[in-house]
Design an enzyme around this catalytic site. Structure first.
Site, PDB file in Angstrom:
ATOM      1  N   CYS A 106      -8.427  -2.200   4.231  1.00  0.00           N
ATOM      2  CA  CYS A 106      -8.253  -3.512   5.162  1.00  0.00           C
ATOM      3  C   CYS A 106      -9.622  -3.800   5.715  1.00  0.00           C
ATOM      4  CB  CYS A 106      -7.022  -3.233   6.326  1.00  0.00           C
ATOM      5  SG  CYS A 106      -5.633  -2.442   5.589  1.00  0.00           S
ATOM      6  N   SER A 165      -7.431   1.650  -2.284  1.00  0.00           N
ATOM      7  CA  SER A 165      -6.421   0.871  -2.295  1.00  0.00           C
ATOM      8  C   SER A 165      -6.765  -0.423  -3.052  1.00  0.00           C
ATOM      9  CB  SER A 165      -5.414   0.714  -1.242  1.00  0.00           C
ATOM     10  OG  SER A 165      -4.466  -0.478  -1.408  1.00  0.00           O
ATOM     11  N   CYS A 183     -10.131  -2.056  14.618  1.00  0.00           N
ATOM     12  CA  CYS A 183     -10.501  -3.291  14.758  1.00  0.00           C
ATOM     13  C   CYS A 183     -10.649  -3.728  16.097  1.00  0.00           C
ATOM     14  CB  CYS A 183      -9.428  -4.043  14.038  1.00  0.00           C
ATOM     15  SG  CYS A 183      -9.093  -3.504  12.599  1.00  0.00           S
ATOM     16  N   GLU A 215     -14.556 -13.439  -5.186  1.00  0.00           N
ATOM     17  CA  GLU A 215     -13.107 -12.956  -5.919  1.00  0.00           C
ATOM     18  C   GLU A 215     -11.910 -13.717  -5.116  1.00  0.00           C
ATOM     19  OE1 GLU A 215     -15.279 -10.850  -5.072  1.00  0.00           O
ATOM     20  OE2 GLU A 215     -13.985  -9.159  -4.411  1.00  0.00           O
ATOM     21  N   GLU A 235       0.769  -1.237  -0.023  1.00  0.00           N
ATOM     22  CA  GLU A 235       0.119  -0.035   0.080  1.00  0.00           C
ATOM     23  C   GLU A 235       0.790   1.396  -0.047  1.00  0.00           C
ATOM     24  OE1 GLU A 235      -3.880  -0.393   1.860  1.00  0.00           O
ATOM     25  OE2 GLU A 235      -3.171   0.961   3.207  1.00  0.00           O
ATOM     26  N   GLU A 253     -15.979 -11.079   4.084  1.00  0.00           N
ATOM     27  CA  GLU A 253     -14.916 -10.924   3.200  1.00  0.00           C
ATOM     28  C   GLU A 253     -14.269 -12.152   2.693  1.00  0.00           C
ATOM     29  OE1 GLU A 253     -11.003  -7.928   3.655  1.00  0.00           O
ATOM     30  OE2 GLU A 253     -10.941  -9.897   4.706  1.00  0.00           O
ATOM     31  N   GLU A 310       1.960   1.667  -3.412  1.00  0.00           N
ATOM     32  CA  GLU A 310       0.856   2.105  -4.374  1.00  0.00           C
ATOM     33  C   GLU A 310       0.637   3.531  -4.060  1.00  0.00           C
ATOM     34  OE1 GLU A 310      -2.729   0.324  -3.106  1.00  0.00           O
ATOM     35  OE2 GLU A 310      -3.777   0.819  -4.898  1.00  0.00           O
ATOM     36  N   LYS A 335     -15.401 -10.031   8.530  1.00  0.00           N
ATOM     37  CA  LYS A 335     -14.191 -10.763   7.984  1.00  0.00           C
ATOM     38  C   LYS A 335     -14.979 -12.005   7.290  1.00  0.00           C
ATOM     39  CE  LYS A 335     -10.596  -8.327   8.223  1.00  0.00           C
ATOM     40  NZ  LYS A 335      -9.704  -7.745   7.085  1.00  0.00           N
TER      41      LYS A 335
END
Lengths: 593, 167
Positions: free
Chosen positions: A303, A323, A520, A370, A283, A365, A286, A362
């Site tokens: 994230c 990102s 988190c 994908e 990142e 996720e 990036e 999560k």
């Protein structure tokens, strides 16, 4: 600003309290507990539960203390026969519509309604059930389940979803005996605006809102002969797991956590902080590349899966700002079934990846279609992994992990600390602070500074991006470039920042967004209660852990350096892109309008 | 959703000019202009988007007020009061008469929160708990107009006068 003080009396004793406080708040600050099931400090005072009633001198009826402001000379009585009787009646009325099969409920022993009934010595429930409509359990979401039968209509979930997260997926629909918490047209949560953050279930006083359980599939994998089960634990777990075992909030228990996971039977005990460090390299590069090549700015962190779903739902036009880096959880899953499998010569189809996350999103996720790069990697090498292979197989929350530790008969408090396994157990302090709001930003700045100047920041503690302020901003001077950054936590704050970006008025290069208040450590998978005070203590634990680490910059992580040498080659390389990066898609909830 | 309908809703929302608390008025007007006097899902989703009010909140409002309907209503609508005063003055007979004169779809009997419509969507009959006009019991509302001290004979006359009457 000085607040006016008022002289009030509670149960005959005189106190000085501030104007604007409610009777409930005043009593609490005097150390007198007033039970309630719907009030939420700073978020909700719907006065729906009727448990917080008190007697006020001169008042004809009892009043609900959460919505009654104090005034000069007010005389409050919190413990009269009349008060006790009313609380009994009101809790019995709630119980009339509530199932009594506590043993079968996930919330057993952690249910506020159950505890309060016990505290108030309510044993019989003499009132008949009046709620007539039945709704099936909503299990459409990969993260949460909703059971209307257990709902007492306190509306805390509605308020948190609206006031804290500005998601507004739910509201009370209909009225009277038919009232229930509902999405638009009572659709399943998965078809609604819900981002799976789980802040609602942290405040639900009953078992009406629960996280989906995956402990069964984890035990099954551990018990299966020949299966290589690796576990990754997120940074925020070590700062909160102790609360499940009687430790004070804010006690970092990294070594104990690693020891417990090993004793449970996982073949390798790894650390998501390793891929947090890796995320920072990707990142950070990036960001530098977007600045150099005039790419889309501000760059926004990716994230936090609740935030991603929020952006896909509410800000689809700004998806190019996100990102492309996968979250540390997903980078880990991909690498475990590719690089690690090859390096250790393990059949990738025999590897099960389990994540311990502070987060209910999560779970969602890991199920995104994908998120199967490992299968893709092996397909390109002419090898087919079993259909439906995902990079991360099971995601359990901190609470589920605690359940499993208890089930294993492990005496958590007496464990001797152990280390995570190599290679994916090696991490830096930069990975640790991913667990707190501002942490990803601070970790990224530490590395970006070093990358651009060739030397480390003089003070690695970037206090400007720390704290609990809803939106915080800072500027860092790097070789003549003034890097402007912002940090937001809680989606209501994120929305504010995003609206600025939407209008083209955002002055920032880089924005960190975390879905949950505090980051988190305040996730929907964490131990309950998660009050602001508890969240702040967990954040402290995260930063003290960072300071105790020998390495505190992601690019100095030797395992990450080896990973680039042996596998990825360089940041943002072709391999990196196919393994560690992803894409997003707009979510059109109401097509055709 | 048809462009014409979107334009119509846009116009209604605009006429309220973002006044706080205007959702009720907006929804009332949208329902009134619907040929079947109800609020379809897409219409509500569009209204939510245009007003910036979250869809779940719009749904909460629509389901709170019995005035709003999420299912198509008949061309004419009769609401019969089933409050205590109207009941003692014979409102049950009025309901029974309507049930014997028309064929309603999905009528499972009973009279609490009744909402039934004829197959051809000519007539909707619903019950309400109380109009607050007990002195005029039994009270019914026909297409927005209140009638007091209604007998079965009078109800027959009212039905005859309805547009497109088949009585």
């Amino acid at each position: 600003m000085t607040q006016k003080q008022l002289r009030i009396k509670i149960n005959g004793d005189t106190y000085l309290m501030y104007e604007g406080q409610s009777v409930l708040e005043a009593c609490r600050s005097a150390g007198i507990n007033i039970p309630n099931l719907c009030y939420l400090e700073g978020v909700s005072r719907r006065a729906s539960c009727g448990i917080c009633v008190v007697e006020i001198e001169g008042a004809r009826t009892l009043v609900r203390s959460c919505v009654t402001p104090i005034r000069e000379g007010i005389e409050i009585f919190t413990n009269t026969g009349r008060v006790r009787k009313a609380r009994h009646t009101n809790i019995k009325l709630l119980l009339a519509n509530h199932p009594r099969n506590c043993l079968e409920c996930d919330k057993n022993r952690q249910c506020e309604l159950q505890k309060l009934s016990d505290d108030l010595d309510v044993r019989d429930t003499s009132y008949p059930k009046i709620r007539k409509k039945h709704y099936d359990i909503d299990a459409s979401s990969p993260s949460l389940t909703r059971d209307h039968e257990k709902c007492i209509l306190c509306a805390r979930c509605v308020e948190v979803c609206s006031q804290v997260q500005s998601v507004d997926a739910i509201e009370i629909a209909e009225r009277g005996m038919e009232a229930h918490v509902s999405t638009f047209f009572n659709k399943g949560l998965d078809a609604s605006e819900c981002v799976n953050c789980g802040q609602c279930l942290l405040v639900c006083p009953t078992g009406a809102l629960m996280a989906k359980h995956e402990t069964g599939s984890v035990w099954k994998a551990i018990d299966e002969p020949g299966r290589h089960v690796v576990v990754q634990a997120a940074p925020a777990i070590r700062a909160a797991i102790g609360e499940e075992f009687g430790f004070e909030a804010g006690m970092p228990l990294t070594g104990t956590l690693a020891a417990a996971l090993r004793k449970m039977g996982f073949d390798r005990v790894f650390d998501t902080q390793f891929t947090a460090d890796l995320t920072i390299i990707e990142e950070g590069n990036e960001l530098i590349s977007r600045i150099k090549n005039k790419g889309v700015l501000p760059l926004i962190t990716s994230c936090s899966p609740g935030w991603i779903r929020f952006a896909e739902t509410f800000f689809p036009k700004l998806l190019p700002n996100l990102s492309t880096c996968k979250s540390p959880q997903q980078m880990f899953g991909t690498l475990a079934k590719t690089y690690y499998a090859e390096k250790m010569n393990i059949d990738p189809s025999k590897i099960t990846v389990v994540s311990v996350m502070p987060c209910t999103a999560k779970k969602f996720e890991a199920r995104r279609p994908e998120m199967n790069s490992a299968a893709e990697y092996w397909r390109n090498k002419g090898r087919r992994l079993p259909g439906g292979t995902r990079d991360v197989d099971s995601v359990i929350t901190t609470r589920e992990l605690a359940d499993m530790i208890r089930e294993s008969g492990i005496d958590f408090a007496r464990l001797t600390g152990e280390k995570f396994d190599e290679p994916f157990g090696i991490s830096t302090g930069a990975g640790t602070i991913f667990g707190a709001t501002g942490g990803v930003m601070e970790a990224a700045l530490r590395t970006a500074y070093a990358e651009l100047t060739g030397k480390s920041l003089k003070d690695l503690n970037l206090k400007a991006v720390r704290g609990m302020g809803g939106v915080r901003e800072a500027s860092v001077d790097i070789n003549g470039l003034t890097l402007k950054v912002a940090v937001a936590h809680g989606l209501k704050n994120a929305r504010e920042v995003m609206e600025q970006v939407s209008k083209g008025k955002s002055p920032y290069h880089f924005i960190e967004i975390m879905t949950c208040p505090g980051g988190c450590i305040g996730g929907g998978g964490q131990p309950v209660p998660a009050t602001t005070d508890v969240r702040e203590k967990r954040i402290k634990a995260v930063y003290s852990e960072d300071e105790s680490m020998p390495l505190r910059e992601s690019h100095k992580n030797p395992a990450v350096i080896a990973l680039y040498d042996e596998f990825l080659k360089e940041p943002l390389s072709g391999v990196s892109h196919s393994m560690l990066h992803t894409e997003y898609s707009r979510r059109d909830l109401y097509p055709g309008i | 959703m048809k462009a014409a309908l979107k334009k119509e809703i846009d116009g209604i929302i605009k006429s309220y000019d973002g006044t706080h608390g205007s959702l009720l008025g907006i929804l009332e007007e949208i329902q009134k202009r619907n040929p079947h006097n109800y609020l379809p899902e897409k219409t509500l989703a569009y209204t939510a988007k245009k007003t910036g009010i979250p869809p779940a909140k719009v749904y909460g409002v629509v389901t709170f007020y019995s005035f709003f309907s999420l299912i198509p209503q008949g061309k004419h609508c009769i609401s019969i009061c089933r409050g205590t005063a109207c009941h003692t003055k014979g409102s049950r007979k009025l309901l029974d008469y309507l049930r014997s004169s028309f064929e309603f779809e999905g009528d499972t009997g009973g009279d609490a929160k009744l909402f039934i419509t004829t197959k051809d969507r000519y007539l909707t009959v619903r019950t309400v708990a109380c109009f607050g006009q007990c002195a005029l019991a039994p009270v019914i509302e026909v297409d927005g107009k209140i009638y007091g001290s209604v007998t079965v004979e009078e109800l027959k006359k009212i039905l005859k006068k309805l547009k497109g009457s088949r009585q």
